[in-house]
Design a protein around this motif. Structure first.
Motif, mmCIF file in Angstrom:
data_model
loop_
_atom_site.group_PDB
_atom_site.id
_atom_site.type_symbol
_atom_site.label_atom_id
_atom_site.label_comp_id
_atom_site.label_asym_id
_atom_site.label_seq_id
_atom_site.Cartn_x
_atom_site.Cartn_y
_atom_site.Cartn_z
ATOM 1 N N GLU A 1 8.910 4.479 -10.365
ATOM 2 C CA GLU A 1 8.277 3.367 -11.067
ATOM 3 C C GLU A 1 8.358 2.066 -10.278
ATOM 4 O OE1 GLU A 1 8.366 1.409 -15.587
ATOM 5 O OE2 GLU A 1 9.898 2.851 -14.929
ATOM 6 N N TYR A 2 9.326 1.987 -9.358
ATOM 7 C CA TYR A 2 9.545 0.766 -8.596
ATOM 8 C C TYR A 2 9.307 1.022 -7.105
ATOM 9 C CZ TYR A 2 11.915 -0.160 -12.993
ATOM 10 O OH TYR A 2 12.208 -0.277 -14.325
ATOM 11 N N LEU A 3 9.046 -0.044 -6.372
ATOM 12 C CA LEU A 3 8.656 0.071 -4.972
ATOM 13 C C LEU A 3 9.854 0.114 -4.027
ATOM 14 C CD1 LEU A 3 6.378 0.013 -2.819
ATOM 15 C CD2 LEU A 3 6.462 -2.486 -2.940
ATOM 16 N N GLU A 4 10.939 -0.583 -4.319
ATOM 17 C CA GLU A 4 12.029 -0.741 -3.365
ATOM 18 C C GLU A 4 12.693 0.579 -2.976
ATOM 19 O OE1 GLU A 4 11.525 -2.527 -5.981
ATOM 20 O OE2 GLU A 4 11.116 -4.535 -5.177
ATOM 21 N N PRO A 5 13.001 1.504 -3.907
ATOM 22 C CA PRO A 5 13.615 2.774 -3.469
ATOM 23 C C PRO A 5 12.724 3.583 -2.538
ATOM 24 C CG PRO A 5 13.920 2.454 -5.825
ATOM 25 C CD PRO A 5 12.951 1.423 -5.380
ATOM 26 N N LEU A 6 11.420 3.561 -2.762
ATOM 27 C CA LEU A 6 10.508 4.311 -1.903
ATOM 28 C C LEU A 6 10.378 3.658 -0.534
ATOM 29 C CD1 LEU A 6 7.659 5.313 -4.377
ATOM 30 C CD2 LEU A 6 9.705 6.585 -3.718
ATOM 31 N N THR A 7 10.504 2.338 -0.469
ATOM 32 C CA THR A 7 10.475 1.653 0.827
ATOM 33 C C THR A 7 11.653 2.073 1.688
ATOM 34 O OG1 THR A 7 9.401 -0.220 -0.268
ATOM 35 C CG2 THR A 7 10.314 -0.595 1.923
ATOM 36 N N TRP B 1 13.735 5.371 6.227
ATOM 37 C CA TRP B 1 14.690 6.388 6.676
ATOM 38 C C TRP B 1 13.976 7.588 7.294
ATOM 39 C CZ3 TRP B 1 15.671 11.369 4.568
ATOM 40 C CH2 TRP B 1 16.772 12.009 5.104
ATOM 41 N N LEU B 2 12.912 8.038 6.695
ATOM 42 C CA LEU B 2 12.151 9.163 7.242
ATOM 43 C C LEU B 2 11.496 8.803 8.572
ATOM 44 C CD1 LEU B 2 10.412 10.441 3.978
ATOM 45 C CD2 LEU B 2 12.216 11.608 5.243
ATOM 46 N N GLN B 3 11.044 7.583 8.686
ATOM 47 C CA GLN B 3 10.381 7.169 9.919
ATOM 48 C C GLN B 3 11.374 6.961 11.053
ATOM 49 O OE1 GLN B 3 8.251 3.380 9.788
ATOM 50 N NE2 GLN B 3 6.449 4.415 10.623
ATOM 51 N N ASP B 4 12.542 6.388 10.766
ATOM 52 C CA ASP B 4 13.529 6.144 11.819
ATOM 53 C C ASP B 4 14.121 7.437 12.358
ATOM 54 O OD1 ASP B 4 13.063 3.484 11.456
ATOM 55 O OD2 ASP B 4 14.826 3.142 10.185
ATOM 56 N N ASN B 5 14.321 8.419 11.492
ATOM 57 C CA ASN B 5 14.913 9.687 11.910
ATOM 58 C C ASN B 5 13.877 10.727 12.328
ATOM 59 O OD1 ASN B 5 18.014 9.532 11.125
ATOM 60 N ND2 ASN B 5 16.839 8.518 9.505
ATOM 61 N N GLN B 6 12.591 10.355 12.330
ATOM 62 C CA GLN B 6 11.521 11.254 12.738
ATOM 63 C C GLN B 6 11.581 12.584 11.988
ATOM 64 O OE1 GLN B 6 11.451 11.727 16.996
ATOM 65 N NE2 GLN B 6 11.289 9.517 17.386
ATOM 66 N N LEU B 7 11.677 12.472 10.670
ATOM 67 C CA LEU B 7 11.764 13.656 9.813
ATOM 68 C C LEU B 7 10.437 14.015 9.172
ATOM 69 C CD1 LEU B 7 15.156 12.949 8.032
ATOM 70 C CD2 LEU B 7 14.734 14.491 9.949
ATOM 71 N N GLN C 1 -0.867 -2.147 -16.424
ATOM 72 C CA GLN C 1 -0.765 -2.969 -15.229
ATOM 73 C C GLN C 1 -0.407 -2.139 -13.997
ATOM 74 O OE1 GLN C 1 2.138 -6.045 -15.557
ATOM 75 N NE2 GLN C 1 1.714 -6.937 -13.556
ATOM 76 N N ASN C 2 0.520 -1.189 -14.160
ATOM 77 C CA ASN C 2 0.976 -0.411 -13.014
ATOM 78 C C ASN C 2 1.338 0.983 -13.481
ATOM 79 O OD1 ASN C 2 1.929 0.382 -10.499
ATOM 80 N ND2 ASN C 2 3.965 -0.408 -10.886
ATOM 81 N N GLY C 3 0.992 1.972 -12.654
ATOM 82 C CA GLY C 3 1.329 3.351 -12.973
ATOM 83 C C GLY C 3 2.351 3.943 -12.047
ATOM 84 N N GLY C 4 3.137 3.120 -11.344
ATOM 85 C CA GLY C 4 4.162 3.621 -10.447
ATOM 86 C C GLY C 4 3.688 3.677 -9.005
ATOM 87 N N PHE C 5 4.570 4.154 -8.135
ATOM 88 C CA PHE C 5 4.305 4.240 -6.704
ATOM 89 C C PHE C 5 4.592 5.661 -6.224
ATOM 90 C CE2 PHE C 5 5.462 -0.075 -7.744
ATOM 91 C CZ PHE C 5 4.515 -0.830 -7.078
ATOM 92 N N VAL C 6 3.849 6.092 -5.212
ATOM 93 C CA VAL C 6 3.926 7.453 -4.701
ATOM 94 C C VAL C 6 4.143 7.393 -3.199
ATOM 95 C CG1 VAL C 6 2.767 9.680 -4.483
ATOM 96 C CG2 VAL C 6 2.394 8.278 -6.518
ATOM 97 N N LEU C 7 5.121 8.156 -2.711
ATOM 98 C CA LEU C 7 5.395 8.312 -1.277
ATOM 99 C C LEU C 7 5.107 9.757 -0.901
ATOM 100 C CD1 LEU C 7 6.515 7.370 1.460
ATOM 101 C CD2 LEU C 7 8.803 7.954 0.623
#
Length: 418
Positions: free
Chosen positions: A299-305, A310-316, A345-351
């Protein structure tokens, strides 16, 4: 002049109508009595006839007045099939959306699409939406494949949501509940008591002592209660039959954990509210096969950021996309098409992303010897293989001369001539 005459409708307006609750001639007691004896259409007709300002209104105002009274005195219901779309829409509109992380039906469809949920898939899911995601995945797989749904606590508390979908036995058997502790614990040495108890049972199962005593005590009832006693006995035996059937057919929690670890999963879907998403992803990512999708909803953006970084830095993972789900509903009517006044207003965020192989999926630059071997293996324009490059020839090749503005400079940075 009729009531639908456009010329007459232009003469009427609402400027002189005052809402002071005196235009309706019917009393409240009369309406309460009509609710018991009359139908909804009759009540609406009487309200229109006894309204002193109804004839002064425009056609548009009349239609709104009738529609308002029909919703109050002439309610209608529509029977729809229970599926992921209708149930999620009913929960989002009628109940508290915060309990389900503001998950709209269109967001649920995106999660299933990005996760590549198909028949025969091997899906690992951990959710905290009371079983909504697990049931939607099982519905799309239609009884083919496996859905490993993780849970915490003493037992699974998602059976109420699964009952709303009216799953068949084939679809219900695809769902395997796995405790999170059994997944994170690599070595399970405890004896599987539930599997041993199931293997010791035979079908048809014999009546247990307390069941036999209950049936014998029920037979002592007076004859006048014979029909009621028979109905109670049948309902009791049906519950016992369903319980033993589930016990003989469902796998034990340790067997579900072993099935999960037997082969990598084809999809990983996380919908978490209370736990740390990054730590959860670190523990569950090894169970996902390479080149398979992973989808995280929050529902929030910060945990997905943080997970994205982390996925990008470790090339996972590759093809990482962090997006927000947003939709706008429109009212489509002749001459009155516009966006809905009340909307979410918002339906959450998807990674989303695709997992890389931990050994072969990293982008590593080859050394100079490997580059020379590759160059030597490639043919020239005439089809001959290239000769190996000597050390002297390599030094001469590395010394590049750049001519610019009358200056001649070597690649090592020393000025040769001016």
């Amino acid at each position: 002049t009729t009531a639908d005459d456009p010329k007459q409708d232009k003469k009427r307006d609402n400027r002189h109508i005052v809402d002071n609750n005196t235009s309706q001639a019917l009393a409240q007691n009369t309406l309460l009595q009509m609710k018991k004896t009359s139908t909804g259409s009759q009540i609406v007709q009487r309200l229109v006839q006894n309204s002193a300002t109804f004839r002064q209104k425009t056609d548009f105002s009349r239609a709104k007045y009738i529609a308002k009274k029909q919703r109050k005195y002439q309610p209608r219901c529509r029977l729809v099939q229970c599926n992921a779309n209708t149930i999620s829409q009913a929960i989002f509109q009628k109940k508290d959306p915060k309990k389900f992380s503001s998950l709209r039906p269109d967001t649920l469809a995106q999660l299933l699409a990005y996760s590549n949920i198909t028949a025969g898939a091997h899906v690992l899911v951990w959710e905290e939406l009371h079983g909504m995601i697990t049931a939607s995945i099982a519905e799309r797989m239609a009884g083919y494949g496996s859905v490993f749904s993780l849970y915490t606590g003493q037992q699974v508390n998602y059976h109420e949501m699964l009952q709303r979908f009216n799953f068949s036995f084939a679809v219900q058997s695809t769902i395997q509940w796995v405790h999170l502790g059994d997944v994170l614990d690599q070595d399970i040495t405890e004896k599987d008591l539930e599997a041993a108890d199931r293997d010791a049972m035979t079908w048809p199962c014999a009546l247990q002592d307390h069941t036999r005593r209950y049936l014998q005590s029920a037979e002592l009832c007076p004859p006048k209660h014979e029909a009621r006693r028979t109905e109670k006995q049948e309902a009791f035996l049906e519950k016992r039959y369903a319980r033993f059937t589930r016990k003989l057919t469902r796998p034990s929690p340790q067997e579900c954990a072993s099935n999960l670890k037997a082969r990598p999963c084809d999809s990983l879907l996380l919908v978490i509210r209370q736990y740390d998403i990054q730590e959860t992803l670190e523990g569950l990512l090894p169970y996902l096969a390479p080149s398979c999708p992973l989808v995280i909803f929050c529902e929030y953006l910060e945990p997905l950021t943080q997970c994205f970084q982390w996925l990008q830095d470790n090339q996972l993972a590759i093809h990482l996309h962090l997006m927000s789900t947003w939709t706008r509903e429109y009212q489509v009517l002749p001459g009155r098409t516009h966006p809905a006044m009340n909307m979410s207003q918002n339906g959450g965020f998807v990674l989303t992303g695709i997992k890389l192989d931990t050994e072969l999926g990293r982008n590593q630059e080859p050394d100079e010897e490997t580059l020379q071997e590759i160059r030597a293996s490639l043919p020239t324009r005439r089809g001959k293989k290239r000769a190996p490059i000597s050390e002297g020839h390599q030094k001469k090749k590395d010394r590049k001369v750049f001519k610019s503005s009358g200056d001649t400079r070597e690649s090592n940075g020393k000025t040769a001539t001016r």
